[in-house]
Design an enzyme around this catalytic site. Structure first.
Site, PDB file in Angstrom:
ATOM      1  N   CYS A  96       0.843  -1.202   0.000  1.00  0.00           N
ATOM      2  CA  CYS A  96       0.000   0.000   0.000  1.00  0.00           C
ATOM      3  C   CYS A  96       0.876   1.249   0.000  1.00  0.00           C
ATOM      4  CB  CYS A  96      -0.914   0.024   1.222  1.00  0.00           C
ATOM      5  SG  CYS A  96      -2.175  -1.266   1.212  1.00  0.00           S
ATOM      6  N   ASN A 356       9.762 -21.398 -28.574  1.00  0.00           N
ATOM      7  CA  ASN A 356      10.567 -22.426 -27.919  1.00  0.00           C
ATOM      8  C   ASN A 356      10.384 -23.789 -28.575  1.00  0.00           C
ATOM      9  OD1 ASN A 356      11.137 -20.317 -26.258  1.00  0.00           O
ATOM     10  ND2 ASN A 356      10.324 -21.224 -24.399  1.00  0.00           N
TER      11      ASN A 356
END
Length: 682
Positions: A96, A356
């Site tokens: 926060c 990949n």
């Protein structure tokens, strides 16, 4: 390396299990039948209505009135406020912009959960009080934990002007997630955060748990090894491109060597080939060592050749093949049948193949159906843009990663449940109708997986949901659906998560660290779930520490390795589950621990073949005699097969070039569109 003890370094077991005191007063949880919620049966369904009504402001566009009411809430109802002496670090809400604390208890008289909180910001204190007063004494722990936080989206809409700041939106979600975490701690008896982790400060690394200790061992490498490597690289005019998933020992030495030899680059697979070209063109490198699996070295070789650097030598780190379960799945006969189905199923078809994969896969695919490569960071936009350019008259076949394919489908389905406005935020030329059309024409291969990402399954996801509810959640696009949905949910609620490539994950972490540095609080702890291969920790540590040092920040960043307890096993464990290709147990750097298929180790056994010894051996051969025939055994695969008179390298490079065009121009190339239409007419 310092391993100080203190509040961040508690006694831990082999998987980093820590036990904390929970609740205020004496928390009591009764394992008996749930009582009727005080709010009645409609309480959960009308949460957002109740919360907004509690503000008592009729015109939600009146920012002044909303702010005034929140400030009033923060200074009222003292029964929901934590006193100063209970504002401990364990009760802090992470991430926060202001400091917030939350705690809870289950009272004996009603067996319902009660909350108290506090913040040093008047507005955050009001949001904290708003949640505490509307949940306290209303629900049993089980009922509270069953609540989906999606109701907060409606609250943020109702508080739109007040929550226009992303920090405030994030804070509201973080407060609620911390409430969930505290309640789970009560239910579980106070045992939380069972995964090992590594805490990063601007000057220190604090491993928690054996697995984290093994990861941290090589982050500060032996300087003599660094010096030897730099000397050899300079002598042989050799550049190094390595993947994020390298062993920490190798990455630690490489990262330290970069200071004296700039032609070292660690990244995801997409950028490795480009950096190799830069090393040849700008750095005068005559040799390139590739630390990765075989499709990476093949891609480097093909890209150098395409750019005219045929005389630059490329070397792998082993004479035997360095495999990849995902890439091998795409070289199967079953995948060829999948491509043939794509070629004959529809008039206009596009095969989107994961980068990949081998050159052979790309070449065979391109010969059967128009193909473009993609990465985990651009796959969604590739699919959306191609469908848009073909006016929706396109069938997309993705492969070979089954999890990524399922996750793409999940994202498209979720988009169908939003609005045209929300869809256009993702892609300007799409709406719900076009997404539904695309979804009906989207197919994915269902038999390819990454060995490592397969380990982030339901058990891991459940533990994260329960024990790390207020942590930032990152996930690679290749993880199973449970982990994917968790990170997707976090990314949609208060910007508390990210899904994408390794670079996307690193950028997300650095972005949150930069925000925390700007908060300039006396103390701040950020916690991230690392939902990808643990070898990435070296790059994370180096980048985070640099950010903290430049800012002179006291922020502490905790990287959590979501590793099951069964992942840390004895090397002599009886009946250990067999890994593919005979890799039964992959020894860890310390303590004899290893990785099991059952528990997951977040560590790729194939990447670990790229050892520091292997790199130094190749360099020693280059120093002795760069014409030594043994070096040819370390060259990337040289495919002898051809397609229509062209080599695999020539044909397999075409899908890569299509992707490069898309990356540069944000649209499909004319050649690719023409190829789709031409083959569609055949």
């Amino acid at each position: 390396m310092s391993q100080r003890l203190g509040p961040l370094s508690r006694s831990s077991g082999s998987c980093g299990r820590r036990k904390r005191r929970t609740g205020f007063v004496s928390a009591v949880y009764k394992a008996e039948a749930p009582v009727e919620e005080a709010g009645g049966t409609g309480f959960v369904e009308n949460l957002h209505v109740e919360l907004i009504a509690d503000l008592g402001v009729k015109d939600d566009s009146d920012t002044g009135a909303l702010l005034k009411r929140l400030i009033e809430l923060g200074s009222s109802s003292p029964e929901f406020v934590l006193p100063q002496h209970e504002l401990t670090e364990e009760k802090r809400v992470p991430g926060c912009a202001s400091r917030v604390w939350i705690d809870c208890e289950v009272r004996e008289e009603d067996s319902l959960v009660h909350f108290r909180g506090y913040s040093d910001s008047a507005i955050s204190k009001g949001m904290c009080n708003l949640l505490c007063r509307n949940f306290s004494g209303k629900l049993t722990p089980e009922s509270f934990l069953s609540i989906d936080e999606s109701f907060l989206k409606e609250v943020t809409r109702g508080l739109g002007p007040v929550l226009s700041s992303s920090h405030r939106r994030h804070g509201l979600f973080s407060i609620f997630d911390s409430m969930r975490k505290r309640v789970h701690q009560l239910v579980s008896g106070g045992i939380d955060e069972p995964f090992p982790s590594l805490v990063i400060t601007k000057e220190d690394l604090i491993p928690q748990g054996k697995y984290a200790e093994s990861q941290a061992t090589y982050l500060k490498p032996d300087q003599s090894k660094v010096d030897d490597l730099v000397r050899s690289l300079k002598e042989t005019k050799c550049g190094v491109v390595a993947h994020f998933y390298m062993d920490p020992e190798v990455q630690g030495v490489l990262a330290a060597a970069q200071k004296d030899w700039p032609h070292i680059h660690i990244s995801d697979s997409l950028v490795m080939a480009d950096r190799a070209v830069d090393m040849a063109a700008e750095g005068g490198c005559e040799n390139i060592c590739v630390l990765g699996v075989d499709f990476m070295s093949e891609n480097v070789r093909a890209t150098l050749d395409h750019q005219g650097y045929n005389d630059v030598n490329v070397y792998r780190m082993d004479v035997d093949l360095i495999g990849c379960t995902l890439a091998e799945a795409a070289e199967s006969e079953r995948y060829e049948r999948y491509l043939e189905e794509a070629a004959r199923a529809t008039e206009n078809a596009l095969h989107v193949v994961y980068i990949n994969t081998s050159l052979k896969t790309k070449a065979v695919a391109q010969s059967k159906v128009p193909t473009i490569t993609c990465t985990s960071s651009n796959v969604v936009q590739t699919i959306l843009q191609s469908s848009s350019q073909l006016d929706g008259d396109l069938s997309v076949f993705y492969g070979p990663d089954a999890y990524m394919g399922a996750n793409i489908k999940e994202m498209l389905e979720q988009l169908c449940g939003t609005s045209d406005e929300e869809v256009r935020k993702i892609h300007k030329d799409h709406d719900i109708s076009s997404i539904k059309n695309l979804l009906s024409r989207f197919r994915y291969y269902q038999d390819g997986i990454c060995l490592v990402h397969d380990m982030f399954g339901s058990e891991v996801a459940q533990t994260i949901r329960e024990s790390y509810a207020d942590a930032f959640c990152t996930a690679h696009f290749e993880v199973p659906g449970e982990m994917f949905k968790l990170a997707l949910h976090a990314s949609h609620n208060g910007d508390r998560g990210v899904i994408g490539s390794t670079k996307n994950i690193l950028d997300f972490i650095l972005g949150k660290v930069a925000e925390a540095n700007e908060h300039n609080l006396e103390s701040e702890r950020l916690q991230f779930i690392l939902g990808t291969e643990s070898g990435m920790i070296t790059s994370v540590v180096n980048a985070v520490q640099e950010s903290l040092r430049e800012a002179g920040s006291n922020v502490e960043v905790e990287i959590v390795f979501p590793v099951n307890s069964s992942a840390i096993t004895s090397a002599s464990q009886a009946n250990a589950p067999a890994m593919p290709f005979g890799l039964d147990i992959v020894p860890g750097p310390a303590g004899g621990e290893g990785c099991s298929m059952e528990g997951g180790c977040a560590s790729c056994p194939y990447m670990k073949i790229n050892s520091l010894d292997a790199l130094m051996f190749v360099l020693s051969k280059l120093e002795e005699d760069d014409s030594d025939p043994i070096l040819q055994d370390y060259a990337p695969r040289n495919y002898e097969e051809s397609i229509d008179g062209k080599s695999f390298a020539q044909v397999g490079t075409v899908p890569i070039l299509h992707m490069r065009h898309f990356t540069q121009h944000k649209c499909m190339s004319d050649d690719l569109v023409a190829d789709i239409k031409a083959r569609g007419l055949q």
